[in-house]
Motif scaffolding. Sequence first.
Motif, PDB file in Angstrom:
ATOM      1  N   VAL A 194     -48.172  18.087 -25.346  1.00  0.00           N
ATOM      2  CA  VAL A 194     -47.755  19.121 -26.305  1.00  0.00           C
ATOM      3  C   VAL A 194     -46.450  19.778 -25.849  1.00  0.00           C
ATOM      4  CG1 VAL A 194     -48.408  21.367 -27.300  1.00  0.00           C
ATOM      5  CG2 VAL A 194     -50.078  19.502 -27.223  1.00  0.00           C
ATOM      6  N   ALA A 195     -46.314  19.957 -24.545  1.00  0.00           N
ATOM      7  CA  ALA A 195     -45.077  20.572 -24.025  1.00  0.00           C
ATOM      8  C   ALA A 195     -43.860  19.723 -24.387  1.00  0.00           C
ATOM      9  CB  ALA A 195     -45.181  20.745 -22.515  1.00  0.00           C
ATOM     10  N   VAL A 196     -44.022  18.398 -24.356  1.00  0.00           N
ATOM     11  CA  VAL A 196     -42.908  17.511 -24.761  1.00  0.00           C
ATOM     12  C   VAL A 196     -42.588  17.745 -26.230  1.00  0.00           C
ATOM     13  CG1 VAL A 196     -42.235  15.106 -25.146  1.00  0.00           C
ATOM     14  CG2 VAL A 196     -43.453  15.738 -23.057  1.00  0.00           C
ATOM     15  N   LEU A 197     -43.618  17.800 -27.056  1.00  0.00           N
ATOM     16  CA  LEU A 197     -43.402  17.972 -28.497  1.00  0.00           C
ATOM     17  C   LEU A 197     -42.725  19.325 -28.763  1.00  0.00           C
ATOM     18  CD1 LEU A 197     -46.798  16.539 -29.774  1.00  0.00           C
ATOM     19  CD2 LEU A 197     -44.565  15.432 -29.867  1.00  0.00           C
ATOM     20  N   LYS A 198     -43.097  20.337 -28.003  1.00  0.00           N
ATOM     21  CA  LYS A 198     -42.485  21.663 -28.193  1.00  0.00           C
ATOM     22  C   LYS A 198     -41.016  21.656 -27.772  1.00  0.00           C
ATOM     23  CE  LYS A 198     -46.479  24.683 -28.240  1.00  0.00           C
ATOM     24  NZ  LYS A 198     -47.418  25.454 -27.421  1.00  0.00           N
ATOM     25  N   ARG A 199     -40.719  20.907 -26.700  1.00  0.00           N
ATOM     26  CA  ARG A 199     -39.309  20.806 -26.272  1.00  0.00           C
ATOM     27  C   ARG A 199     -38.499  20.033 -27.290  1.00  0.00           C
ATOM     28  NH1 ARG A 199     -41.078  19.755 -21.010  1.00  0.00           N
ATOM     29  NH2 ARG A 199     -40.716  17.529 -21.203  1.00  0.00           N
ATOM     30  N   GLY A 200     -39.144  19.048 -27.928  1.00  0.00           N
ATOM     31  CA  GLY A 200     -38.499  18.295 -29.009  1.00  0.00           C
ATOM     32  C   GLY A 200     -37.635  17.133 -28.551  1.00  0.00           C
ATOM     33  N   ILE A 201     -37.626  16.846 -27.262  1.00  0.00           N
ATOM     34  CA  ILE A 201     -36.849  15.682 -26.778  1.00  0.00           C
ATOM     35  C   ILE A 201     -37.859  14.555 -26.541  1.00  0.00           C
ATOM     36  CG2 ILE A 201     -35.365  14.786 -24.944  1.00  0.00           C
ATOM     37  CD1 ILE A 201     -34.421  17.707 -24.543  1.00  0.00           C
ATOM     38  N   LEU A 202     -37.785  13.524 -27.376  1.00  0.00           N
ATOM     39  CA  LEU A 202     -38.852  12.518 -27.377  1.00  0.00           C
ATOM     40  C   LEU A 202     -38.519  11.276 -26.550  1.00  0.00           C
ATOM     41  CD1 LEU A 202     -39.962  12.709 -31.115  1.00  0.00           C
ATOM     42  CD2 LEU A 202     -40.642  14.141 -29.190  1.00  0.00           C
ATOM     43  N   TRP A 203     -37.252  11.067 -26.275  1.00  0.00           N
ATOM     44  CA  TRP A 203     -36.881   9.835 -25.575  1.00  0.00           C
ATOM     45  C   TRP A 203     -35.572  10.042 -24.824  1.00  0.00           C
ATOM     46  CZ3 TRP A 203     -32.347   6.967 -26.248  1.00  0.00           C
ATOM     47  CH2 TRP A 203     -31.492   7.484 -27.251  1.00  0.00           C
ATOM     48  N   GLY A 204     -35.190   9.028 -24.053  1.00  0.00           N
ATOM     49  CA  GLY A 204     -33.891   9.045 -23.363  1.00  0.00           C
ATOM     50  C   GLY A 204     -34.067   8.580 -21.933  1.00  0.00           C
ATOM     51  N   PRO A 205     -33.119   7.763 -21.444  1.00  0.00           N
ATOM     52  CA  PRO A 205     -33.281   7.181 -20.102  1.00  0.00           C
ATOM     53  C   PRO A 205     -33.160   8.204 -18.970  1.00  0.00           C
ATOM     54  CG  PRO A 205     -31.164   6.550 -21.065  1.00  0.00           C
ATOM     55  CD  PRO A 205     -31.914   7.289 -22.127  1.00  0.00           C
ATOM     56  N   MET A 206     -32.649   9.402 -19.284  1.00  0.00           N
ATOM     57  CA  MET A 206     -32.424  10.395 -18.212  1.00  0.00           C
ATOM     58  C   MET A 206     -33.188  11.689 -18.481  1.00  0.00           C
ATOM     59  SD  MET A 206     -30.216   8.968 -16.231  1.00  0.00           S
ATOM     60  CE  MET A 206     -29.198   7.514 -16.349  1.00  0.00           C
ATOM     61  N   GLU A 207     -34.203  11.648 -19.340  1.00  0.00           N
ATOM     62  CA  GLU A 207     -34.882  12.898 -19.705  1.00  0.00           C
ATOM     63  C   GLU A 207     -35.956  13.270 -18.689  1.00  0.00           C
ATOM     64  OE1 GLU A 207     -33.546  14.868 -21.674  1.00  0.00           O
ATOM     65  OE2 GLU A 207     -32.129  13.429 -22.514  1.00  0.00           O
ATOM     66  N   GLU A 208     -36.480  14.478 -18.891  1.00  0.00           N
ATOM     67  CA  GLU A 208     -37.319  15.125 -17.869  1.00  0.00           C
ATOM     68  C   GLU A 208     -38.552  14.302 -17.459  1.00  0.00           C
ATOM     69  OE1 GLU A 208     -37.934  19.240 -18.782  1.00  0.00           O
ATOM     70  OE2 GLU A 208     -39.820  19.324 -17.661  1.00  0.00           O
ATOM     71  N   GLU A 209     -39.286  13.802 -18.451  1.00  0.00           N
ATOM     72  CA  GLU A 209     -40.556  13.152 -18.107  1.00  0.00           C
ATOM     73  C   GLU A 209     -40.343  11.767 -17.507  1.00  0.00           C
ATOM     74  OE1 GLU A 209     -43.123  14.894 -17.968  1.00  0.00           O
ATOM     75  OE2 GLU A 209     -42.571  16.580 -19.259  1.00  0.00           O
ATOM     76  N   VAL A 210     -39.389  11.020 -18.050  1.00  0.00           N
ATOM     77  CA  VAL A 210     -39.176   9.673 -17.505  1.00  0.00           C
ATOM     78  C   VAL A 210     -38.639   9.763 -16.075  1.00  0.00           C
ATOM     79  CG1 VAL A 210     -36.849   9.249 -18.492  1.00  0.00           C
ATOM     80  CG2 VAL A 210     -38.343   7.349 -17.973  1.00  0.00           C
ATOM     81  N   ILE A 211     -37.696  10.663 -15.861  1.00  0.00           N
ATOM     82  CA  ILE A 211     -37.163  10.824 -14.494  1.00  0.00           C
ATOM     83  C   ILE A 211     -38.268  11.350 -13.570  1.00  0.00           C
ATOM     84  CG2 ILE A 211     -35.509  12.138 -13.073  1.00  0.00           C
ATOM     85  CD1 ILE A 211     -34.154   9.954 -14.688  1.00  0.00           C
TER      86      ILE A 211
END
Length: 444
Positions: free
Chosen positions: A34-51
Motif C-alpha cells: 500500500v505504501a508503494v501505491l500511496k507513493r505512486g511510483i510503480l516501476w523504474g530500474p532505480m526506484e526505492e523498492e527495487v534498489i
Amino acid sequence: MSAKLAINGAKPTVPGGLQKRWPPITQDDIDAVVAVLKRGILWGPMEEEVIGLQDDFAKYIGAKHALVVNSGTAALHAAVVAAGVGPGDEVITPAYSFWATAQAIIAHNGIPVFTDIDVDSMNMDPAKIEEKITEKTKALMPVHVHGLCADMDTINALAKKHDLKVIEDAAQAVGGKYKGRNAGVLGDVAGFSLNGSKNLPAGEGGIVTTNDDEMIDRARQMAMFGEKVVPKGEIRLYDAQIMGFNYRNNEMADAFCRSVLKRYDHLQDLRRKNCDYLNTELAKIKGVRPPEEPEGDVHTWHLYKVRLYPEQLGITDIHVKRFRWAVHKALIEEGVDMFEWHNMPVPAQSIFMQKNAYGKGEPWTGAHASQQARDMIYDPFDYPVTVDMFDRSFCINPVYPPNDLKLMEYIVEAFHKVFDNLDEILEFSKTITFPTMPGENRKI
Ligand SMILES: Cc1ncc(COP(=O)(O)O)c(C=O)c1O
C-alpha cells in the motif's frame, strides 16, 4: 472384511479444511504494498523498492551484486548471457529440472547438453560431466534441485580444469547452503526465482547474483532492452548494444518480497520443523525413502520429494511406477495434497525430441552449431537415474508454514494406513491409469 482405505470408501485420514495456502500474508506485507501505491511510483530500474530489494538480498546471501528481474527464467537468461554464452556454445546441465533452466540456454542460441543425476541428492552427477565436455562447452549449469545445493566443489574444480563458467540455477534455493556457503555465490553467477510458489515470493520475479562487476553489467543490459544502464539522474541513451529484453520487475512485487525477506529465516525455521518431522517419521515406514540433507549443508525444503521402494517390501511383480501411482492416488484420496513436479527428463520434452526451438531446427542447425550439436539425439533413456527417480517419486505439497506438525501428523498417519493395507493397494494398482513418458515402451 470392510475396506480400510479411502480409495475403497473408508473415511479419509486428513480432515478437510486443515491445510493453509502459501504464502502467509501479514499486515506488514499489505502495508508495504500500500505504501508503494500511496507513493505512486510503480516501476523504474532505480526506484526505492527495487534498489532496496537488491541491497537486502545481496546482503542476505553475501553477494557483491544483485539484480532484480521479473522472473526466475529471466534471471537465468540474464545469467547465461552474463557468463558469455552465445550461439552454438554448449552448456552442461542436469536432465532433472524445470525446463526453464535449459530454456535460458536456448534463449541465447546456446545448446543444452544434459547429464544424469546422482541417486542420493537428485542433483547433477558430477561424475558424468567430464565425458560431455567438448571444445564448444562454455559453462556448467547445476541446479540446486528442491533447494539442496549441487556438489559445487567438484563442479567448480571441473570448471577450473576446463576453463568454463559456472551458472547456478538457484531458483529453489534462497537460504540454501553448501558446506556453510550460500547458494548464489557458489559459482560465477546465479539466478533465483521469486515466483509466488517459491520460499521467498514476490508474486513473480527473479534475482541475478554475482561477485563479478562485468557480469552484473551484462545482466543489467539484458534486463534493460540491451541498453547500457546509466546512473540515476543521467540522460538515457536509447542505444541498444546487445539483444536484451524488458526484464524489469515492479515496485509492488519488490516491496512485498522485501517485507517477506525480513521474516524469511523464521518462515524457513517453521518449514524445516515440518520437514524434519516428516524425515524422521517417514523413514520408519519400510519402502518409503524421504529426502536427505547432507551434514554441513542447509536444504531449503522448497520441494519435499519422497521415493518408494516396493522391492524392500518384497513387491517385485508389478512395475515400480504402477505401484507408486497406486500409492500416490491412494494418499490423495486419504486427503494428502501431492503432486509430481515433472514426470520426465527435460530432454524428453517435445522441443528436444524434435530438436526445434525457433523453427527450421534452430538453434541446433545454426551457423555456429557444431557437427556434434547437429548430430545430437536427445534420448530420455540416456538418463536412467532420472527416469527411475520419476518412476518412484512424488512431492508432498503442504510442508510450508503456516501448516504445522498437526497436519504433518495426519500425513504420516495416512502413509501408515496405506502401507498397512498393501493388499488393497495391490488390487487398486490393477485398475489405475497414469501418464507415461514419450517413447516409454516398457511394460508398466
Ligand atoms: C529449477 C527452476 N529453474 C527455473 C525456474 C523458473 O523460475 P520462474 O518460474 O520464476 O520463471 C524454476 C521455477 O519454477 C525452477 O524451479
